[in-house]
Enzyme design. Structure first.
Site, PDB file in Angstrom:
ATOM      1  N   GLY A  33       0.859  -1.175   0.000  1.00  0.00           N
ATOM      2  CA  GLY A  33       0.000   0.000   0.000  1.00  0.00           C
ATOM      3  C   GLY A  33       0.891   1.219   0.000  1.00  0.00           C
TER       4      GLY A  33
ATOM      5  N   SER B 277       5.953  -5.414  -0.720  1.00  0.00           N
ATOM      6  CA  SER B 277       5.858  -4.021  -1.150  1.00  0.00           C
ATOM      7  C   SER B 277       6.172  -3.067   0.005  1.00  0.00           C
ATOM      8  CB  SER B 277       4.473  -3.767  -1.751  1.00  0.00           C
ATOM      9  OG  SER B 277       4.417  -2.517  -2.393  1.00  0.00           O
ATOM     10  N   ALA B 278       5.209  -2.285   0.478  1.00  0.00           N
ATOM     11  CA  ALA B 278       5.452  -1.365   1.594  1.00  0.00           C
ATOM     12  C   ALA B 278       5.934  -2.123   2.821  1.00  0.00           C
ATOM     13  CB  ALA B 278       4.178  -0.589   1.927  1.00  0.00           C
TER      14      ALA B 278
ATOM     15  N   HIS C 169       9.268  -3.478  -6.464  1.00  0.00           N
ATOM     16  CA  HIS C 169       8.690  -3.191  -7.788  1.00  0.00           C
ATOM     17  C   HIS C 169       9.721  -2.542  -8.717  1.00  0.00           C
ATOM     18  CE1 HIS C 169       4.863  -3.774  -5.691  1.00  0.00           C
ATOM     19  NE2 HIS C 169       5.142  -2.769  -4.912  1.00  0.00           N
TER      20      HIS C 169
ATOM     21  N   GLU D 132       9.564  -7.738  -9.741  1.00  0.00           N
ATOM     22  CA  GLU D 132       8.323  -8.432  -9.422  1.00  0.00           C
ATOM     23  C   GLU D 132       8.484  -9.942  -9.509  1.00  0.00           C
ATOM     24  OE1 GLU D 132       5.185  -5.492  -9.176  1.00  0.00           O
ATOM     25  OE2 GLU D 132       6.990  -6.064  -8.080  1.00  0.00           O
TER      26      GLU D 132
END
Length: 235
Positions: free
Chosen positions: A90, A122-123, A159, A194
């Site tokens: 997020g 991710s985050a 990413h 990814e």
């Protein structure tokens, strides 16, 4: 002993959430059927309940259940007693701000360093590095600090995207922005593409997954490392 998966993303193109990692996670979380989920990053601004529900769709496939940290009256005690932790993606700044607001940074650091398995995507992977200064996210809130867990002695860029020679976009590439970062900071940055992840076990840090990673070190030419490479030399 630290036991961590630092994944670039939860979902690779065309797949379902966590699908590419599920068999890995079945083993990773083998000693628990319940994982404490930290939904603070709120992708797209969804609620903590909505985010936890999405995560449970994936975990159900490997007979696991995610319980949102927001469901506990005492989140610190929930972290201390957890058998597994997962922080999803997020907005990194929203995530870090809420972690500081709830005074959970040091509790999570201690719990994970004592051996509780931690999954970040991710985050949730950004915060495994020294700071969140190499996130791709917009700073839509202002956390008290950019310093985070420091589970690895470098920064993460999830990413990570290579320059597209056919694109007409004239803005900065990820590589350009990381080089800008190194005009003011000296710690290495690992660009994770990814579908790949870092496996941290104790002092060992190994790149896993199908793709190479891009390594940026201060005052050095960026270079590629293949899956299976140890990254313990970075500091």
């Amino acid at each position: 002993m630290k036991n961590i998966i630092i994944a670039s993303t939860s979902t690779i193109h065309g797949g379902e959430p966590l699908e590419y990692l599920l068999e890995e996670l079945r083993v990773f979380f083998k000693h628990t059927s319940e994982i404490i989920f930290i939904p603070y990053a709120r992708p797209g601004g969804i609620t903590h309940d909505e985010y936890t529900l999405k995560v449970n769709i994936a975990f159900k496939k490997i007979d696991k259940k995610a319980i949102g940290i927001h469901e506990f009256d005492d989140p610190k005690e929930a972290i201390k007693n957890a058998k597994g932790l997962f922080t999803g993606g997020g907005n990194t700044f929203v995530l870090v701000n809420q972690l500081y607001k709830n005074d959970l940074i040091n509790t999570i650091k201690t719990t994970v360093k004592n051996g509780t398995p931690y999954l970040g995507t991710s985050a949730g992977s950004n915060i495994c590095g020294l700071t969140v200064s190499t996130t791709n996210d917009m700073p839509i809130v202002y956390p008290p600090s950019f310093k985070t867990f420091g589970f690895v002695p470098f920064n993460i860029n999830p990413h990570y995207l290579d320059p597209d020679p056919t694109s007409k976009h004239m803005g900065e590439t990820r590589e350009t922005r990381i080089k800008e970062f190194h005009k003011f900071n000296t710690q290495p940055v690992v660009g994770i593409r990814e579908g790949s992840w870092l496996e941290v076990k104790g002092d060992s840090i190994v790149l896993k997954g199908p793709l190479d990673a891009r390594i940026f070190e201060y005052n050095k030419t960026p270079y590629e490392v293949k899956s299976g490479t140890q990254l313990n030399h970075l500091k």
